[in-house]
Design a protein around this motif. Structure first.
Motif, PDB file in Angstrom:
ATOM      1  N   HIS A  10       0.820  -1.221   0.000  1.00  0.00           N
ATOM      2  CA  HIS A  10       0.000   0.000   0.000  1.00  0.00           C
ATOM      3  C   HIS A  10       0.856   1.273   0.000  1.00  0.00           C
ATOM      4  O   HIS A  10       0.327   2.370  -0.175  1.00  0.00           O
ATOM      5  N   THR A  11       2.153   1.135   0.159  1.00  0.00           N
ATOM      6  CA  THR A  11       3.034   2.306   0.163  1.00  0.00           C
ATOM      7  C   THR A  11       4.457   1.850  -0.137  1.00  0.00           C
ATOM      8  O   THR A  11       4.722   0.653  -0.282  1.00  0.00           O
ATOM      9  N   ALA A  12       5.395   2.824  -0.217  1.00  0.00           N
ATOM     10  CA  ALA A  12       6.811   2.530  -0.482  1.00  0.00           C
ATOM     11  C   ALA A  12       6.946   1.589  -1.678  1.00  0.00           C
ATOM     12  O   ALA A  12       7.568   0.530  -1.609  1.00  0.00           O
ATOM     13  N   PHE A  13       6.391   2.011  -2.818  1.00  0.00           N
ATOM     14  CA  PHE A  13       6.348   1.148  -4.002  1.00  0.00           C
ATOM     15  C   PHE A  13       7.735   0.862  -4.575  1.00  0.00           C
ATOM     16  O   PHE A  13       7.949  -0.196  -5.172  1.00  0.00           O
ATOM     17  N   ASP A  14       8.688   1.779  -4.407  1.00  0.00           N
ATOM     18  CA  ASP A  14      10.034   1.519  -4.923  1.00  0.00           C
ATOM     19  C   ASP A  14      10.680   0.351  -4.178  1.00  0.00           C
ATOM     20  O   ASP A  14      11.336  -0.501  -4.798  1.00  0.00           O
ATOM     21  N   ARG A  15      10.481   0.261  -2.868  1.00  0.00           N
ATOM     22  CA  ARG A  15      11.036  -0.846  -2.104  1.00  0.00           C
ATOM     23  C   ARG A  15      10.299  -2.144  -2.411  1.00  0.00           C
ATOM     24  O   ARG A  15      10.914  -3.211  -2.521  1.00  0.00           O
ATOM     25  N   ALA A  16       8.982  -2.062  -2.547  1.00  0.00           N
ATOM     26  CA  ALA A  16       8.215  -3.265  -2.888  1.00  0.00           C
ATOM     27  C   ALA A  16       8.659  -3.798  -4.249  1.00  0.00           C
ATOM     28  O   ALA A  16       8.747  -5.015  -4.460  1.00  0.00           O
ATOM     29  N   GLU A  17       8.963  -2.903  -5.180  1.00  0.00           N
ATOM     30  CA  GLU A  17       9.433  -3.336  -6.503  1.00  0.00           C
ATOM     31  C   GLU A  17      10.772  -4.050  -6.387  1.00  0.00           C
ATOM     32  O   GLU A  17      10.996  -5.091  -7.023  1.00  0.00           O
ATOM     33  N   GLN A  18      11.696  -3.506  -5.568  1.00  0.00           N
ATOM     34  CA  GLN A  18      13.000  -4.146  -5.387  1.00  0.00           C
ATOM     35  C   GLN A  18      12.856  -5.578  -4.893  1.00  0.00           C
ATOM     36  O   GLN A  18      13.483  -6.505  -5.420  1.00  0.00           O
ATOM     37  N   VAL A  19      12.023  -5.750  -3.873  1.00  0.00           N
ATOM     38  CA  VAL A  19      11.866  -7.077  -3.271  1.00  0.00           C
ATOM     39  C   VAL A  19      11.172  -8.029  -4.239  1.00  0.00           C
ATOM     40  O   VAL A  19      11.575  -9.194  -4.389  1.00  0.00           O
ATOM     41  N   VAL A  34      -2.402  -4.500  -4.475  1.00  0.00           N
ATOM     42  CA  VAL A  34      -2.208  -3.092  -4.122  1.00  0.00           C
ATOM     43  C   VAL A  34      -3.509  -2.578  -3.523  1.00  0.00           C
ATOM     44  O   VAL A  34      -4.589  -2.758  -4.107  1.00  0.00           O
ATOM     45  N   ASP A  35      -3.397  -1.964  -2.369  1.00  0.00           N
ATOM     46  CA  ASP A  35      -4.565  -1.465  -1.646  1.00  0.00           C
ATOM     47  C   ASP A  35      -5.452  -0.623  -2.560  1.00  0.00           C
ATOM     48  O   ASP A  35      -4.978   0.244  -3.308  1.00  0.00           O
ATOM     49  N   GLY A  36      -6.769  -0.867  -2.497  1.00  0.00           N
ATOM     50  CA  GLY A  36      -7.706  -0.123  -3.328  1.00  0.00           C
ATOM     51  C   GLY A  36      -7.755   1.356  -3.016  1.00  0.00           C
ATOM     52  O   GLY A  36      -8.269   2.145  -3.822  1.00  0.00           O
ATOM     53  N   LYS A  37      -7.215   1.759  -1.863  1.00  0.00           N
ATOM     54  CA  LYS A  37      -7.188   3.193  -1.539  1.00  0.00           C
ATOM     55  C   LYS A  37      -6.085   3.926  -2.290  1.00  0.00           C
ATOM     56  O   LYS A  37      -6.068   5.155  -2.318  1.00  0.00           O
ATOM     57  N   VAL A  38      -5.144   3.193  -2.858  1.00  0.00           N
ATOM     58  CA  VAL A  38      -4.071   3.828  -3.629  1.00  0.00           C
ATOM     59  C   VAL A  38      -4.670   4.399  -4.911  1.00  0.00           C
ATOM     60  O   VAL A  38      -5.401   3.697  -5.631  1.00  0.00           O
ATOM     61  N   PRO A  39      -4.404   5.668  -5.239  1.00  0.00           N
ATOM     62  CA  PRO A  39      -4.976   6.268  -6.453  1.00  0.00           C
ATOM     63  C   PRO A  39      -4.641   5.443  -7.701  1.00  0.00           C
ATOM     64  O   PRO A  39      -3.561   4.860  -7.797  1.00  0.00           O
ATOM     65  N   MET A  40      -5.563   5.437  -8.639  1.00  0.00           N
ATOM     66  CA  MET A  40      -5.396   4.633  -9.851  1.00  0.00           C
ATOM     67  C   MET A  40      -4.130   5.029 -10.610  1.00  0.00           C
ATOM     68  O   MET A  40      -3.432   4.167 -11.170  1.00  0.00           O
ATOM     69  N   SER A  59      -3.269  -8.854  -8.539  1.00  0.00           N
ATOM     70  CA  SER A  59      -4.602  -9.394  -8.265  1.00  0.00           C
ATOM     71  C   SER A  59      -5.624  -8.269  -8.260  1.00  0.00           C
ATOM     72  O   SER A  59      -5.288  -7.081  -8.264  1.00  0.00           O
ATOM     73  N   LYS A  60      -6.885  -8.667  -8.257  1.00  0.00           N
ATOM     74  CA  LYS A  60      -7.974  -7.711  -8.143  1.00  0.00           C
ATOM     75  C   LYS A  60      -7.822  -6.939  -6.837  1.00  0.00           C
ATOM     76  O   LYS A  60      -7.445  -7.510  -5.811  1.00  0.00           O
ATOM     77  N   ARG A  61      -8.132  -5.644  -6.857  1.00  0.00           N
ATOM     78  CA  ARG A  61      -7.903  -4.784  -5.702  1.00  0.00           C
ATOM     79  C   ARG A  61      -9.154  -4.640  -4.843  1.00  0.00           C
ATOM     80  O   ARG A  61     -10.278  -4.608  -5.357  1.00  0.00           O
ATOM     81  N   VAL A  62      -8.927  -4.528  -3.524  1.00  0.00           N
ATOM     82  CA  VAL A  62      -9.991  -4.154  -2.585  1.00  0.00           C
ATOM     83  C   VAL A  62      -9.435  -3.063  -1.673  1.00  0.00           C
ATOM     84  O   VAL A  62      -8.231  -2.950  -1.480  1.00  0.00           O
ATOM     85  N   ARG A  63     -10.341  -2.262  -1.133  1.00  0.00           N
ATOM     86  CA  ARG A  63      -9.929  -1.229  -0.180  1.00  0.00           C
ATOM     87  C   ARG A  63      -9.688  -1.895   1.177  1.00  0.00           C
ATOM     88  O   ARG A  63     -10.602  -2.477   1.762  1.00  0.00           O
ATOM     89  N   VAL A  64      -8.470  -1.810   1.639  1.00  0.00           N
ATOM     90  CA  VAL A  64      -8.071  -2.522   2.847  1.00  0.00           C
ATOM     91  C   VAL A  64      -8.101  -1.578   4.048  1.00  0.00           C
ATOM     92  O   VAL A  64      -7.629  -0.439   3.972  1.00  0.00           O
ATOM     93  N   GLU A  65      -8.655  -2.071   5.140  1.00  0.00           N
ATOM     94  CA  GLU A  65      -8.646  -1.326   6.391  1.00  0.00           C
ATOM     95  C   GLU A  65      -8.210  -2.253   7.505  1.00  0.00           C
ATOM     96  O   GLU A  65      -8.663  -3.400   7.589  1.00  0.00           O
ATOM     97  N   TRP A  66      -7.356  -1.732   8.384  1.00  0.00           N
ATOM     98  CA  TRP A  66      -6.800  -2.542   9.459  1.00  0.00           C
ATOM     99  C   TRP A  66      -7.912  -3.136  10.312  1.00  0.00           C
ATOM    100  O   TRP A  66      -8.900  -2.480  10.655  1.00  0.00           O
ATOM    101  N   GLY A  67      -7.724  -4.407  10.678  1.00  0.00           N
ATOM    102  CA  GLY A  67      -8.639  -5.058  11.606  1.00  0.00           C
ATOM    103  C   GLY A  67      -9.947  -5.513  11.010  1.00  0.00           C
ATOM    104  O   GLY A  67     -10.834  -5.954  11.740  1.00  0.00           O
ATOM    105  N   THR A  68     -10.103  -5.426   9.678  1.00  0.00           N
ATOM    106  CA  THR A  68     -11.371  -5.799   9.050  1.00  0.00           C
ATOM    107  C   THR A  68     -11.175  -6.957   8.078  1.00  0.00           C
ATOM    108  O   THR A  68     -10.055  -7.352   7.746  1.00  0.00           O
ATOM    109  N   TRP A  69     -12.297  -7.461   7.593  1.00  0.00           N
ATOM    110  CA  TRP A  69     -12.299  -8.589   6.666  1.00  0.00           C
ATOM    111  C   TRP A  69     -11.575  -8.259   5.363  1.00  0.00           C
ATOM    112  O   TRP A  69     -11.088  -9.146   4.674  1.00  0.00           O
ATOM    113  N   SER A  70     -11.488  -6.994   5.008  1.00  0.00           N
ATOM    114  CA  SER A  70     -10.889  -6.601   3.728  1.00  0.00           C
ATOM    115  C   SER A  70      -9.468  -7.124   3.590  1.00  0.00           C
ATOM    116  O   SER A  70      -9.027  -7.461   2.478  1.00  0.00           O
ATOM    117  N   LEU A  71      -8.737  -7.231   4.688  1.00  0.00           N
ATOM    118  CA  LEU A  71      -7.358  -7.712   4.620  1.00  0.00           C
ATOM    119  C   LEU A  71      -7.323  -9.204   4.275  1.00  0.00           C
ATOM    120  O   LEU A  71      -6.466  -9.662   3.498  1.00  0.00           O
TER     121      LEU A  71
END
Length: 565
Positions: A10-19, A34-40, A59-71
């Protein structure tokens, strides 16, 4: 291609790309959610960086919120795509965008090859073990949680209270044994397909969708239904603080991370350039084939949690300013307070400094200025003699003074003429030794040349203040070591009283007192106290001078009497 990775980003995309590229370059397919809250726009830019990379999918995106089923839903979508697109994958490793591999991928593949049917997932039963740092355990499975704990905290708490009050409980589905554990797991294809393709999956999903923090219980509970062999531990190193929040790893943790022998670490700071350079390379010496053992570094994190939760005794800062009762010690060192001694012994501070060493101040809480030892205007820690600055935070003035001079004994004088806001603090402080001669203020007053109405008013004022001081020292919550005498009690045996205080401060020793510091004349005290009574002020703190033996006149006075005879 026996190992595949699912990444939740959901953030730090340059590091996620490296890994992701590191894993893909070592023949490990990666599916990224990628978290659905990230701008298109940001999502498309990130996805386009992997064009032409056959082993990286999204994969298909969903809006993720901590502590909820979305994760959990995001994890399901990414896992399903990985299993469908890469049939050769035998183990699926769940990671986040802030995860960093600590050992070469080949080492992880070889390790899993020796455990082909084993699922590595922390899975702890709620009935027998306390797993959470804070919050609900069993109730997260028996109550409903339709409201976000972070965004709608008041509704969350109120709805939980209503369910408890009404005795409402959900029925746990048959065949489910509630378990909790770390979100980060490595499961076999067989177990994942059994969970995702189960005939009653819809029922299970509906149930876990209203469980609190289901990403810590969904796979952890359902793996128990289908797995032939579970190692209840994660291959990902993740440490948590006293509030249950993950520790963040920085560049100076490099040696610590290597020592853990874990395959992946979470959560790594995006700007930890040294960590990414060190671990995302195959030029490192071959790692020994060791079992992941985060216990090797548990002591360091336990110490860090202890330091963060309790702090250092007597240290206060913007980073840690605890509420009353949570200080882990009010002050950092022992100190001594002598109340009344300055009124009775004019040179007491100098005498005490010679006797016990350390630094002996005058009245630190004098209303006009801070009387530092030696007449200093600035002390260690840039503490000035300004009464205004001191009185802004009287307790912090004392704690800062003791912290800045730790290793050196501090003593100071005190009395009813001083600022009294510090009294309760000193009385609660186990580091404080208070020696108090109550009513000593009467000695300089008895020798004052001011009009007696003014003396009477001042005596009444000082006595009222001292009565409150003595009341605080007699409270049942007092933790300081208190030596308390009335003026009459003290002057009857001053050497014995002083010796007892000094023995406590410095410890008993062969050097005993043979004299006491010079004392103001006390001959007029009985008459002065009687005059106060006659004027309507009853001395309550000075003690009974009538019971004392008559004071023997000085040798010079005896000689004058003989000559006159």
């Amino acid at each position: 291609m026996s190992l595949g990775f699912v990444m939740l980003v959901h953030t730090a995309f340059d590091r996620a790309e490296q890994v992701a590229r590191y894993w893909a370059d070592h023949d490990c397919p990666v599916v990224i959610h990628v978290d659905g809250k990230v701008p298109m726009k940001a999502f498309r830019a990130f996805r386009d960086r992997f064009r032409g990379e056959p082993k990286v999918r999204f994969s298909k995106r969903v809006r993720v919120e901590w502590g909820t089923w979305s994760l959990v839903r995001a994890t399901q979508l990414a896992t399903e795509r990985l299993l469908d697109n890469f049939p050769q994958v035998r183990h699926v490793f769940l990671a986040s965008g802030s995860c960093l591999p600590l050992r070469p991928v080949g080492g992880l593949q070889a390790y899993l090859a020796t455990h082909p049917e084993t699922d590595f997932i922390e899975s702890v039963t709620t009935d027998e073990v306390t797993w959470t740092v804070d919050g609900l355990e069993r109730e997260r499975f028996t109550l409903r949680f339709p409201f976000s704990w972070r965004r709608r905290r008041r509704l969350f708490d109120r709805y939980v209270a209503i369910q408890r009050a009404l005795g409402l409980k959900r029925r746990i589905p048959e065949g489910v044994s509630p378990h909790l554990g770390s979100q980060w797991w490595c499961l076999t294809r067989r177990t994942l397909e059994s969970i995702l393709n189960a005939p009653d999956r819809a029922k299970m999903d509906r149930y876990f969708a209203k469980v609190w923090i289901p990403d810590e219980s969904y796979f952890q509970s359902l793996a128990r239904r289908y797995s032939p062999a579970i190692e209840s531990r994660s291959l990902t190193l993740s440490k948590f603080d006293v509030q249950g929040k993950p520790h963040v790893f920085y560049d100076d943790h490099a040696k610590l991370l290597e020592r853990s022998d874990c395959f992946v670490a979470r959560k790594v700071w995006p700007r930890a350039d040294l960590l990414y350079r060190t671990f995302l390379t195959d030029d490192r010496p071959a790692a020994k084939r060791a079992e992941p053992n985060p216990g090797k570094i548990d002591r360091v994190f336990s110490k860090a949690n202890e330091r963060r939760g309790q702090g250092r005794p007597g240290l206060y800062s913007q980073a840690r300013f605890p509420a009353a009762g949570w200080e882990n010690g009010l002050t950092c060192a022992r100190y001594n307070v002598f109340a009344g001694f300055g009124d009775l012994h004019p040179g007491f501070a100098d005498w005490l400094a010679r006797r016990i060493g350390g630094r002996v101040h005058g009245h630190l809480y004098h209303p006009d200025r801070v009387e530092f030892a030696g007449g200093e205007t600035v002390m260690n820690g840039c503490l000035t003699d300004s009464a205004t600055l001191r009185d802004y935070r009287p307790t912090q003035f004392l704690t800062n003074l003791l912290w800045s001079t730790r290793g050196e004994r501090q003593s100071f004088l005190f009395g009813p003429r001083d600022t009294q806001e510090i009294v309760d603090f000193m009385a609660r402080d186990p580091n404080a030794t208070l020696a108090v001669v109550s009513g000593a203020w009467a000695v300089p007053l008895s020798q004052s040349q001011a009009p007696f109405p003014e003396i009477r008013a001042e005596a009444a004022r000082l006595q009222r203040i001292e009565l409150e001081f003595l009341k605080a020292l007699r409270d049942r919550h007092v933790s300081a070591r208190v030596h308390l005498w009335t003026l009459a009690d003290y002057v009857a045996q001053p050497m014995e009283k002083l010796q007892g205080v000094l023995d406590e401060i410095t410890g008993p020793g062969p050097r005993r007192l043979t004299t006491v510091p010079d004392m103001r004349p006390l001959d007029d005290i009985p008459a002065f106290l009687q005059r106060l009574r006659n004027e309507g002020v009853k001395p309550q703190v000075t003690g009974d001078f009538a019971s004392l033996p008559a004071r023997r006149p000085a040798p010079e006075a005896e000689a004058q009497v003989r000559d006159a005879g």
